[in-house]
Each structure stands twice: as C-alpha cells, then as structure tokens.
Motif scaffolding. Structure first.
Motif, PDB file in Angstrom:
ATOM      1  N   SER A 117     -12.860  -5.775  -6.289  1.00  0.00           N
ATOM      2  CA  SER A 117     -13.660  -6.019  -7.479  1.00  0.00           C
ATOM      3  C   SER A 117     -13.589  -7.489  -7.846  1.00  0.00           C
ATOM      4  N   ARG A 118     -14.588  -7.957  -8.536  1.00  0.00           N
ATOM      5  CA  ARG A 118     -14.556  -9.327  -9.031  1.00  0.00           C
ATOM      6  C   ARG A 118     -13.740  -9.442 -10.316  1.00  0.00           C
ATOM      7  N   GLN A 119     -13.398  -8.303 -10.895  1.00  0.00           N
ATOM      8  CA  GLN A 119     -12.539  -8.312 -12.081  1.00  0.00           C
ATOM      9  C   GLN A 119     -11.638  -7.090 -12.049  1.00  0.00           C
ATOM     10  N   PRO A 120     -10.518  -7.132 -12.745  1.00  0.00           N
ATOM     11  CA  PRO A 120      -9.583  -6.001 -12.721  1.00  0.00           C
ATOM     12  C   PRO A 120     -10.195  -4.740 -13.307  1.00  0.00           C
ATOM     13  N   LEU A 168       0.808  -1.218   0.000  1.00  0.00           N
ATOM     14  CA  LEU A 168       0.000   0.000   0.000  1.00  0.00           C
ATOM     15  C   LEU A 168       0.844   1.271   0.000  1.00  0.00           C
ATOM     16  N   VAL A 169       2.025   1.203   0.566  1.00  0.00           N
ATOM     17  CA  VAL A 169       2.870   2.404   0.597  1.00  0.00           C
ATOM     18  C   VAL A 169       3.794   2.482  -0.609  1.00  0.00           C
ATOM     19  N   ARG A 170       3.782   1.449  -1.447  1.00  0.00           N
ATOM     20  CA  ARG A 170       4.688   1.427  -2.595  1.00  0.00           C
ATOM     21  C   ARG A 170       3.962   1.568  -3.935  1.00  0.00           C
ATOM     22  N   HIS A 171       2.684   1.249  -3.952  1.00  0.00           N
ATOM     23  CA  HIS A 171       1.931   1.272  -5.201  1.00  0.00           C
ATOM     24  C   HIS A 171       0.677   2.115  -5.013  1.00  0.00           C
ATOM     25  N   ARG A 172       0.350   2.908  -6.011  1.00  0.00           N
ATOM     26  CA  ARG A 172      -0.741   3.874  -5.878  1.00  0.00           C
ATOM     27  C   ARG A 172      -2.101   3.266  -6.143  1.00  0.00           C
ATOM     28  N   LEU A 173      -2.164   2.146  -6.847  1.00  0.00           N
ATOM     29  CA  LEU A 173      -3.454   1.508  -7.130  1.00  0.00           C
ATOM     30  C   LEU A 173      -3.316   0.002  -7.004  1.00  0.00           C
ATOM     31  N   ILE A 174      -3.993  -0.546  -6.012  1.00  0.00           N
ATOM     32  CA  ILE A 174      -4.018  -1.997  -5.810  1.00  0.00           C
ATOM     33  C   ILE A 174      -5.477  -2.439  -5.843  1.00  0.00           C
ATOM     34  N   THR A 175      -5.744  -3.485  -6.615  1.00  0.00           N
ATOM     35  CA  THR A 175      -7.101  -4.019  -6.692  1.00  0.00           C
ATOM     36  C   THR A 175      -7.126  -5.431  -6.131  1.00  0.00           C
ATOM     37  N   LEU A 176      -7.925  -5.628  -5.114  1.00  0.00           N
ATOM     38  CA  LEU A 176      -8.166  -6.968  -4.587  1.00  0.00           C
ATOM     39  C   LEU A 176      -9.221  -7.621  -5.471  1.00  0.00           C
ATOM     40  N   VAL A 177      -8.856  -8.673  -6.167  1.00  0.00           N
ATOM     41  CA  VAL A 177      -9.786  -9.334  -7.075  1.00  0.00           C
ATOM     42  C   VAL A 177     -10.089 -10.732  -6.553  1.00  0.00           C
ATOM     43  N   GLY A 178     -11.294 -11.185  -6.797  1.00  0.00           N
ATOM     44  CA  GLY A 178     -11.710 -12.505  -6.358  1.00  0.00           C
ATOM     45  C   GLY A 178     -13.203 -12.658  -6.548  1.00  0.00           C
ATOM     46  N   SER A 179     -13.683 -13.865  -6.438  1.00  0.00           N
ATOM     47  CA  SER A 179     -15.097 -14.143  -6.651  1.00  0.00           C
ATOM     48  C   SER A 179     -15.927 -13.617  -5.496  1.00  0.00           C
ATOM     49  N   GLY A 180     -17.230 -13.543  -5.700  1.00  0.00           N
ATOM     50  CA  GLY A 180     -18.126 -13.077  -4.655  1.00  0.00           C
ATOM     51  C   GLY A 180     -18.079 -13.977  -3.436  1.00  0.00           C
ATOM     52  N   GLY A 181     -18.043 -13.360  -2.258  1.00  0.00           N
ATOM     53  CA  GLY A 181     -18.055 -14.127  -1.012  1.00  0.00           C
ATOM     54  C   GLY A 181     -16.710 -14.577  -0.528  1.00  0.00           C
ATOM     55  N   GLU A 188      -2.234  -0.416 -12.354  1.00  0.00           N
ATOM     56  CA  GLU A 188      -2.913  -1.289 -11.403  1.00  0.00           C
ATOM     57  C   GLU A 188      -2.046  -2.488 -11.023  1.00  0.00           C
ATOM     58  N   ARG A 189      -1.997  -2.780  -9.738  1.00  0.00           N
ATOM     59  CA  ARG A 189      -1.374  -4.004  -9.230  1.00  0.00           C
ATOM     60  C   ARG A 189      -2.490  -4.902  -8.721  1.00  0.00           C
ATOM     61  N   LEU A 190      -2.547  -6.121  -9.220  1.00  0.00           N
ATOM     62  CA  LEU A 190      -3.613  -7.043  -8.833  1.00  0.00           C
ATOM     63  C   LEU A 190      -3.180  -7.893  -7.655  1.00  0.00           C
ATOM     64  N   PHE A 191      -4.093  -8.095  -6.757  1.00  0.00           N
ATOM     65  CA  PHE A 191      -3.858  -8.926  -5.581  1.00  0.00           C
ATOM     66  C   PHE A 191      -5.039  -9.880  -5.512  1.00  0.00           C
ATOM     67  N   GLU A 192      -4.828 -11.114  -5.941  1.00  0.00           N
ATOM     68  CA  GLU A 192      -5.948 -12.058  -5.985  1.00  0.00           C
ATOM     69  C   GLU A 192      -6.240 -12.586  -4.582  1.00  0.00           C
ATOM     70  N   VAL A 193      -7.477 -12.462  -4.171  1.00  0.00           N
ATOM     71  CA  VAL A 193      -7.913 -12.949  -2.863  1.00  0.00           C
ATOM     72  C   VAL A 193      -8.525 -14.322  -3.058  1.00  0.00           C
ATOM     73  N   ALA A 194      -7.851 -15.314  -2.549  1.00  0.00           N
ATOM     74  CA  ALA A 194      -8.334 -16.686  -2.643  1.00  0.00           C
ATOM     75  C   ALA A 194      -9.138 -17.025  -1.393  1.00  0.00           C
ATOM     76  N   PRO A 195      -9.875 -18.125  -1.417  1.00  0.00           N
ATOM     77  CA  PRO A 195     -10.537 -18.569  -0.186  1.00  0.00           C
ATOM     78  C   PRO A 195      -9.511 -18.912   0.884  1.00  0.00           C
ATOM     79  N   LEU A 196      -9.962 -19.112   2.087  1.00  0.00           N
ATOM     80  CA  LEU A 196      -9.093 -19.631   3.135  1.00  0.00           C
ATOM     81  C   LEU A 196      -8.674 -21.049   2.754  1.00  0.00           C
ATOM     82  N   PRO A 197      -7.442 -21.427   2.997  1.00  0.00           N
ATOM     83  CA  PRO A 197      -7.016 -22.789   2.634  1.00  0.00           C
ATOM     84  C   PRO A 197      -7.951 -23.827   3.244  1.00  0.00           C
ATOM     85  N   PRO A 198      -8.636 -24.630   2.433  1.00  0.00           N
ATOM     86  CA  PRO A 198      -9.635 -25.568   2.962  1.00  0.00           C
ATOM     87  C   PRO A 198      -9.061 -26.572   3.944  1.00  0.00           C
TER      88      PRO A 198
END
Length: 738
Positions: free
Chosen positions: A140-143, A26-39, A149-159
């Motif tokens: 967002s659910r999509q970039p 967050l302190v190094r990049h001006r735009l970060i998008t957390l992407v992942g499916s709903g929920g 933009e720097r993408l940060f994919e949010v995955a589920p918790l490790p099952p």
C-alpha cells in the motif's frame, strides 16, 4: 496447497536485504504492510517474498490483486477467489470466507490496498480474528492503521549503488533491437543474500517500525556527463533517485535513442518542472515519479498518448480485440491499434501478459501509469464516452458468449467470461447508473456463466439491483429473472427460488403474448423443473419440462433452453426409476452433444449415466462415466459439478470393491464441497447411493483404513486430488459410453 502467484515478466534485481528481513518477519508477524510511493517496487518485492514463502506455509500462498477494483464491491469476492473459495451459499460472503480460512495456515497477499484502506482494514480485522493460522502481507502507499500491523517501508534502490545501475542496464538491453542485445564484459554478478548465520543478531520488526529505509543522495546538479554510457547511466539513476519504475520508463527509450541522449532529455524535463512551482508534488519522490511519467508521455506521439488515455478504462488485463472495440474513433483507426500497442509496450506504458503455454497475448497497465493516463482522459473530456464504449463492448461480448453457449466453443466462452469478470462488473456499475435496461441485459447474459464459475454472490447482487431499478417487461427481464432463479436455487434457497420462478413464468407468458417469442417459456420451465428435481419431485419436473417442450416447437438442440429441458426429463426419469428409458434418452442426447462439441449438458448426462450404471450393478461403467463428467466440469471450472462427480466416482469405486480409493476420492470430494460452502448436495437419489457405498467401503477395508484414506483425500489440494481421481484404476478400463 495454494500458489496462484503471477508470473514475473521481467528479471528481479537487488533487494537482498529487504528479502532477508521479510523472510524472517513473515513467520513471526501476522500482518506486514509494505509501504512506499507508487513505482518503488512494492508489488515485485511482495511477489518475490511470496514465492520464497510458498513452502513455509502448509496451505501455501494466496495472491489477491486489488488494483483492478473500483470500490470495495468485489473485495471479498476477489480475496475468496484467491483462496479457492467459490461459495454457493446465501451466507454473507465475509462469513463464508472466515469459516473457510478458520483452519488454514496460509499467507494471504493483498496487493495495492491504498484505494481500499478502510474496507481492507475491516476485512482483515475479521479474517485475522477468525483464522489464527492466517498471515497477511499487504502492499500500500499508506498504512492500514491496524494495531497488529508491522510496517516495512520500501525505499527506492540506492541511487549510488550497483543495483539501480544493473536494473537500468538490464532494461536498456531489453529495449534494444535484437541484433544489439549483447552481454557486456565486466558485468558483476548480483550480490548474494545474507545468511541466517551471518545475521543472527539482526533485530526483528517492531510495531509501526519502518525497515529498509535508504536516504538517497541529493539529486545531481547541472547536466549529465557526456562521456561513456556507464557514466550517463549512473547519472540517470541518481537523477531518478533509484525509483525502479522511473528507471524502467527511462530505459525503455533506449530503443529510440542513446543513453546519453536519454540523460540529456531528462535534464531538460526536470529543469522545466523545477522552474514550475505552481503544482508542487510532495514528497520529492512522488514528484520524481510523476515527472518521469510525464516525460515518457511527452515522448509519445499524439496517437500513442490518446491510446494511453483510452486504455485506462480497462480495469484488468485486456486483449487487442477489446482495444479495437473500445479505443478506436477520431484519429485512432482500427489498423492503428496493433502498431500503437507495440509502441506502448516498447516504452513500458503497458506490459505483455501471456496465457498458459504462451498463447493468448494480453496486456496490463500499472496503477501509477493508469492514474496518469486517466487524468489525461478526463482533461480530454472523454471519460463518459470511454465508459459508454467499454460498456457497449461488454454487452457485445456477453451476447457472443450467450449465443456461443450451445456449441463447440462453450468451454472457451466460460474461460473468457471468467477472465473478463472485473471488466464486466465495471460495465455493470456504469450501466446501473446510466442505463438500467442495459444492466439487466448484461447481467442476464453472463449470469448463467457466473453461476457455474463460483460468482453466485456477484450474480445475485447485480441481478437483484438491476431488476429493482428496471422493471420494464420484456425478454431481458425474463432472462434476468431466470438467471436470478437459477442462482438462488444453487444457493439452496428453494422457497425464494420458487417465488422467482413463478415471476419468471408470468414474464415469459407476457413476452409470448406480446409476440416476443417462446424462448422464455423453456427457460422458465427449466428453472421450475430444476427446483422440483432438487426438492424430490421428479414427476412434477417431468411434467413441467414436457409441457413446455410440447408447447414450443423444435428438437432438443433447437436452443440452449430446449436442451436443458430435455436434461431435466432425463433426471426426472432416473428419479422415477424408469432407468432403461432414462439411459436411452441420455445416450441419444450425449451422442449429439459429442458431435456438437457441447460440454455442460454432456457432463450432466454422464452424471446420469453413471448413476444409472450404479443402480444397474455396473461399477466399472459408473466409474467411466463419472470420470467423463469430471473432465467436462474441469474444463469449465465448475467446482459444484466436480464435487458431484467425485461423489459418484467414489461410490462406483466402493461398489467395485476398491474401498481404499473410494475413501480417498470421497475425501477429495469433501474438499471440493468445502470450496463451495455446502455439505454434500445433489438430487435426492444420490444421497442414498452415497450412504450405501460408503458403508460398503468401510466394511471392506475397516473404519481405520477408510478414515486414513479419506483424510488423505480431504487434506491434499483439491486440484491434486482431482488429478489423482481422474487416473483410471487397474481393471476399470473404458466402458461403452454411447
């Protein structure tokens, strides 16, 4: 410093590694998008990261929730409000926002951008260019598909990991009856966060890089274990792929059945869906989430399902009163609503949102669950009927607010209209299509509230559009013209406002000729008198208001517009130098306002009494009235009025010889003027008072000391500066306020 972050209504589990990566990024990049499916938990991760970043950015964090927006009409307004900008100018809203953020160093969080990708991309392109100190965290659910933009994919918790089971365990415990909620022996503490020292070599995010990706284990085959609840819980976590919302929906059933039975029912549901290939949902994670929501839907009773579907008409938070008004009918009786809401809370379909101090229970529905319910509303063929009921409710609500303006609940109605802003706009969008007359009526009823609470652009846009498509004469059109005129006047476009004022006067005369009453006469006179006051014509203002009051029978408190016309006369008398008469009339009106519990007019009477006291050489009295005005304006959230009051208070302090605090309060006033996008404004006589008292303050303590104090006031947060200004200085005790 901004910090308008939502409250976390449930515990936060896991995500230590993702948070560590986000802290660094967050302190190094001006735009970060957390992407992942709903929920999957994007919003919760963003909220936790934002909380930890509040002290990193000098101007704090601004949180803009975009999920309630239906289309991009309110996008800039929503972001502006999150950034504490309530622009009162006629500029393009995006230009005002860019200018406001130019020298800010803050983190802006845009939550739920997926339905507004193109508008968000355009807005952020402007903001990031104009404001070099701005950083953005989006979910967002999509970039957003922006170059920086720097993408940060949010995955589920490790099952297979402990966090998914811990989340499920905590949510099960919350769903159980109170007498069954007991801590279990052997619960392991949450894993600790990585430290900078231990991960100094961790690579940072690169453009379009994905981070935090977890490959979940394959979904378990066969039936769940029939042994201990812990085994069933672990099976559920694997079956639901560690998706947090899916786990919460499953855990919410623990209030009805055991964990083993939950696992068994989930198996049946997934077996049915896997056998049905007619409606594939890809990727698999999306299918799992939708399947879990569908399973929760099946476990609801028919009336719970119907209420779920009908609740989707609300775009923002809602209360039980609104649900009763909008969602009853058919099999849903009024007395059913309370218990059904409790059931939907219990199964995590809706969530409770409590107001300040735990008062005012409200509810909200997550996007993913709303989408499912909306599809059922469409299948039932109730979309139009639900939108009609929602708009009708908003009209009833606006009428109540309008009728309650002149009374003890005035501040309460300002707060409620502010809370209902998104739903009022949703109703207006619907009415503009199906009932333009209803749109004119609705925006005319709430527009004056909006003009005081920083929604001038929305008020003007809706008023102009509604009046354009509905041209039928009558009291609603007169009120719409009046509200539009007030809005344009507050934006400083006096020539345009005069034309609208003339049209309002003609419309009011026509209403009276048609037997529709005289209220429009007083409203038109207030508008015309207000324009005259602000353009330096107090005599004209006095004559306009006086003629209208002579024409329409009744005392000052016969109606809201009658009281406003009397207020115009008090301002005019001060501007004409008839200070004794102005003070007597102001005190008389103020006493009645106090008895009635009215605050808007009372605050402006305090403004006049403060100004009169300054002219009379009574700085202590002027400071007392100025603080009273500030308290009134603070109660209804009127930033424009607060800016005026701070200027008066600073002038009183300077006149009393307290140059240092005068400089500080002048600086705080400047911060509030910045939030409304104007240089200092007000009636012409205030301008001369400001200049004279500022010169006195500088002369008393010296330019350097004054500039230091002014800078301190201008750079602290407006709310903190206002809080400090409201504390009386030694020797500035209470004055006679009539």
């Amino acid at each position: 410093m901004l910090g308008n972050l939502p409250e976390e209504s449930t515990s936060f589990v896991g995500r230590d590694w993702e948070l560590f990566r986000l802290d660094r990024a967050l302190v190094r990049h001006r735009l970060i998008t957390l992407v992942g499916s709903g929920g999957v938990g994007k919003s919760r991760l963003a909220l936790r990261a934002a909380r930890e970043a509040v002290d990193v950015f000098p101007d704090g964090v601004a949180w803009a929730e975009l999920s309630p927006l239906h289309g991009d009409r309110l996008l800039v307004a929503t972001v502006s409000e999150a950034c504490d900008l309530s622009d009162h100018t006629p500029r393009m809203p995006v230009d005002a926002l860019c200018e406001w953020l130019t020298d800010k160093q803050l983190l802006l969080v845009l939550d739920s951008c997926e339905h507004l990708i193109a508008p968000c991309r355009a807005l952020l392109g402007d903001l990031l260019t104009a404001a070099p100190g701005l950083n953005v965290l989006a979910t967002s659910r999509q970039p957003l598909d922006m170059e920086s933009e720097r993408l940060f994919e949010v995955a589920p918790l490790p099952p297979e990991g402990p966090d998914a089971v811990e989340l499920f365990r905590q949510r099960v415990a919350a769903a159980l009856p109170l007498d069954e909620q007991r801590p279990r022996a052997g619960d392991a503490p949450a894993a600790g966060r990585p430290t900078d020292a231990g991960n100094a070599g961790t690579p940072d995010l690169a453009p379009q890089e994905t981070a935090g990706v977890v490959s979940p284990s394959a979904a378990p085959e066969g039936h769940p274990p029939s042994g201990a609840p812990g085994s069933a819980a672990a099976w559920i976590c694997r079956r639901l792929e560690g998706i947090p919302l899916a786990l919460e929906l499953a855990a919410a059933q623990a209030g009805r059945t055991s964990v083993q039975e939950i696992a068994g029912r989930l198996t049946s549901r997934f077996d049915v869906l896997q056998a049905d290939d007619t409606v594939p949902v890809q990727p698999e994670r999306h299918r799992t989430m939708r399947t879990t929501i569908g399973w929760s839907h099946e476990l609801c009773s028919p009336r719970e399902r119907l209420l779920w579907a009908r609740l989707t008409v609300f775009r923002a938070e809602f209360d039980e009163e609104s649900v009763r008004a909008v969602c009853t009918g058919g099999p849903l009786d009024d007395e059913d609503i309370g218990p059904l809401l409790d059931r939907l809370v219990a199964v995590s379909v809706i969530r409770v949102v409590r107001g300040p101090g735990g008062a005012g229970i409200r509810y909200r529905m997550l996007d993913t669950i709303r989408e499912y319910g909306a599809s059922w509303l469409s299948a039932l063929g109730e979309e139009r009927a639900a939108a009609d009921r929602h708009a009708s409710h908003c009209l009833d609500f606006a009428r109540q607010a309008h009728d309650g303006w002149l009374g003890p609940e005035q501040a309460h109605w300002y707060r409620r209209v502010g809370e209902a802003h998104t739903d009022l706009c949703t109703a207006l969008d619907h009415l503009l299509t199906v009932s333009p007359a209803g749109a004119v009526r609705l925006v005319g009823l709430v527009g004056f509230f909006w003009s005081c609470c920083g929604h001038l652009h929305e008020a003007r846009d809706y008023l102009e559009q509604a009046l354009l498509v509905h041209r039928e004469d009558g009291p609603d059109r007169t009120r719409g013209l009046w509200t539009l005129g007030v809005t344009v006047t507050l934006q400083g476009e006096y020539d345009t406002a005069r034309g609208i004022s003339e049209a309002c006067t003609r419309s009011a005369r026509h209403d009276r000729e048609m037997g529709d009453g005289s209220e429009g006469i007083l409203a038109a006179a207030y508008l015309s008198g207000l324009i005259a006051l602000l353009t330096g014509r107090p005599l004209a203002a006095d004559l306009i208001a006086g003629h209208a009051l002579d024409e329409v029978a009744g005392g000052p408190f016969a109606s809201a517009n009658s009281l406003r016309c009397h207020l115009v006369q008090v301002f005019a008398l001060t501007g004409l130098g008839r200070l004794t008469e102005a003070r007597e009339r102001a005190l008389t009106l103020r006493r009645s306002c106090v008895d009635l519990g009215e605050s808007w007019t009372r605050a402006y009477l305090d403004y006049q009494l403060s100004l009169i006291a300054l002219f009379a050489g009574d700085p202590l009295g002027a400071a007392g009235y100025a603080r009273a005005m500030l308290e009134g304006k603070q109660g209804i959230g009127d930033s424009f009025g607060i800016a005026l009051g701070l200027d008066l208070l600073a002038a009183a302090m300077a006149a009393g010889g307290d140059g240092e605090h005068a400089g500080l309060v002048y600086g705080t006033g400047q911060a509030f003027w910045s939030t409304v996008g104007h240089p200092q404004r007000g009636t012409p006589e205030l301008h001369a008072v400001r200049q004279e008292c500022e010169r006195a303050a500088r002369a008393g303590i010296g330019d350097s000391a004054y500039e230091t104090a002014f800078h301190r006031g201008a750079t602290m947060s407006p709310d903190a500066g206002l809080k400090e200004a409201l504390v009386p200085r030694p020797g500035s005790g209470p004055t006679d306020r009539g």
